[in-house]
Design an enzyme around this catalytic site. Sequence first.
Site, PDB file in Angstrom:
ATOM      1  N   GLY A 159       0.831  -1.188   0.000  1.00 31.11           N
ATOM      2  CA  GLY A 159       0.000   0.000   0.000  1.00 31.11           C
ATOM      3  C   GLY A 159       0.869   1.243   0.000  1.00 31.11           C
ATOM      4  CD  GLN A 169       3.195   5.866   2.684  1.00 31.44           C
ATOM      5  OE1 GLN A 169       2.233   5.304   2.190  1.00 31.44           O
ATOM      6  NE2 GLN A 169       4.184   5.219   3.282  1.00 31.44           N
ATOM      7  CB  CYS A 208       4.778   2.389   7.577  1.00 34.97           C
ATOM      8  SG  CYS A 208       4.381   3.872   6.648  1.00 34.97           S
ATOM      9  CG  LEU A 209       6.567   1.022   1.628  1.00 37.48           C
ATOM     10  CD1 LEU A 209       6.017   1.331   0.244  1.00 37.48           C
ATOM     11  CD2 LEU A 209       7.712   0.027   1.543  1.00 37.48           C
ATOM     12  CG  HIS A 259      -0.895   1.433   7.323  1.00 34.61           C
ATOM     13  ND1 HIS A 259       0.025   1.027   8.263  1.00 34.61           N
ATOM     14  CD2 HIS A 259      -0.218   2.237   6.443  1.00 34.61           C
ATOM     15  CE1 HIS A 259       1.207   1.569   7.957  1.00 34.61           C
ATOM     16  NE2 HIS A 259       1.087   2.297   6.861  1.00 34.61           N
ATOM     17  CD  GLU A 260      -1.289   2.334   2.748  1.00 35.50           C
ATOM     18  OE1 GLU A 260      -0.854   3.480   2.573  1.00 35.50           O
ATOM     19  OE2 GLU A 260      -0.558   1.385   3.081  1.00 35.50           O
ATOM     20  CG  HIS A 266       0.000   7.022   5.273  1.00 35.84           C
ATOM     21  ND1 HIS A 266       1.134   7.492   5.895  1.00 35.84           N
ATOM     22  CD2 HIS A 266       0.189   5.688   5.128  1.00 35.84           C
ATOM     23  CE1 HIS A 266       1.977   6.489   6.109  1.00 35.84           C
ATOM     24  NE2 HIS A 266       1.425   5.369   5.658  1.00 35.84           N
TER      25      HIS A 266
END
Length: 162
Positions: free
Chosen positions: A46, A51, A89-90, A131-132, A135
């Site tokens: 994701g 991000q 998380c990236l 999660h996404e 953001h």
Amino acid sequence: MAIRTIREIGDPVLNKVSKEVKEITPRINELIDDMFETMYEANGVGLAAPQVGILKRIVVIDTTGEDPILLINPKIVEVRGEQTGNEGCLSVPGKTGIVTRPNYVKVVAQDENLQTFEIEGEELLARAFCHELEHLDGHLYVEKVEGDLMDVEPYDDDDYEE
Ligand code: NI
């Protein structure tokens, strides 16, 4: 298409609220393509636009590698149940932590033509939605971690490694 730079924790762009997408321009289409490419290249499941430094309410998700999902202006409209598991998380490289999320999540979003649709997810996909979407409001999972952030251990298929 191009790989974009993934912003990391500490970058103030990750703590800002993203703006609604009101029209699909060539730049938005390019951003969407780049987000998918950047997510796949990073082996993530994701990615949210902030991000890559763009404060727009756009999310891409693919929890299987074969089911790309694009969410524009997404909203969670229903949640059920609970799951507790590892999340990554990236934007927080090399770390993981335990987070409790709903086990079922229903999202209403718009597609690449700004047509509204509904999508449901359970388990990993439900976790990805939560999660996404966070953001887009400037929040990272680290705010919700139970206990300490841990260094990533050898890969476990059950983990949510964005
Ligand atoms: Ni993330």
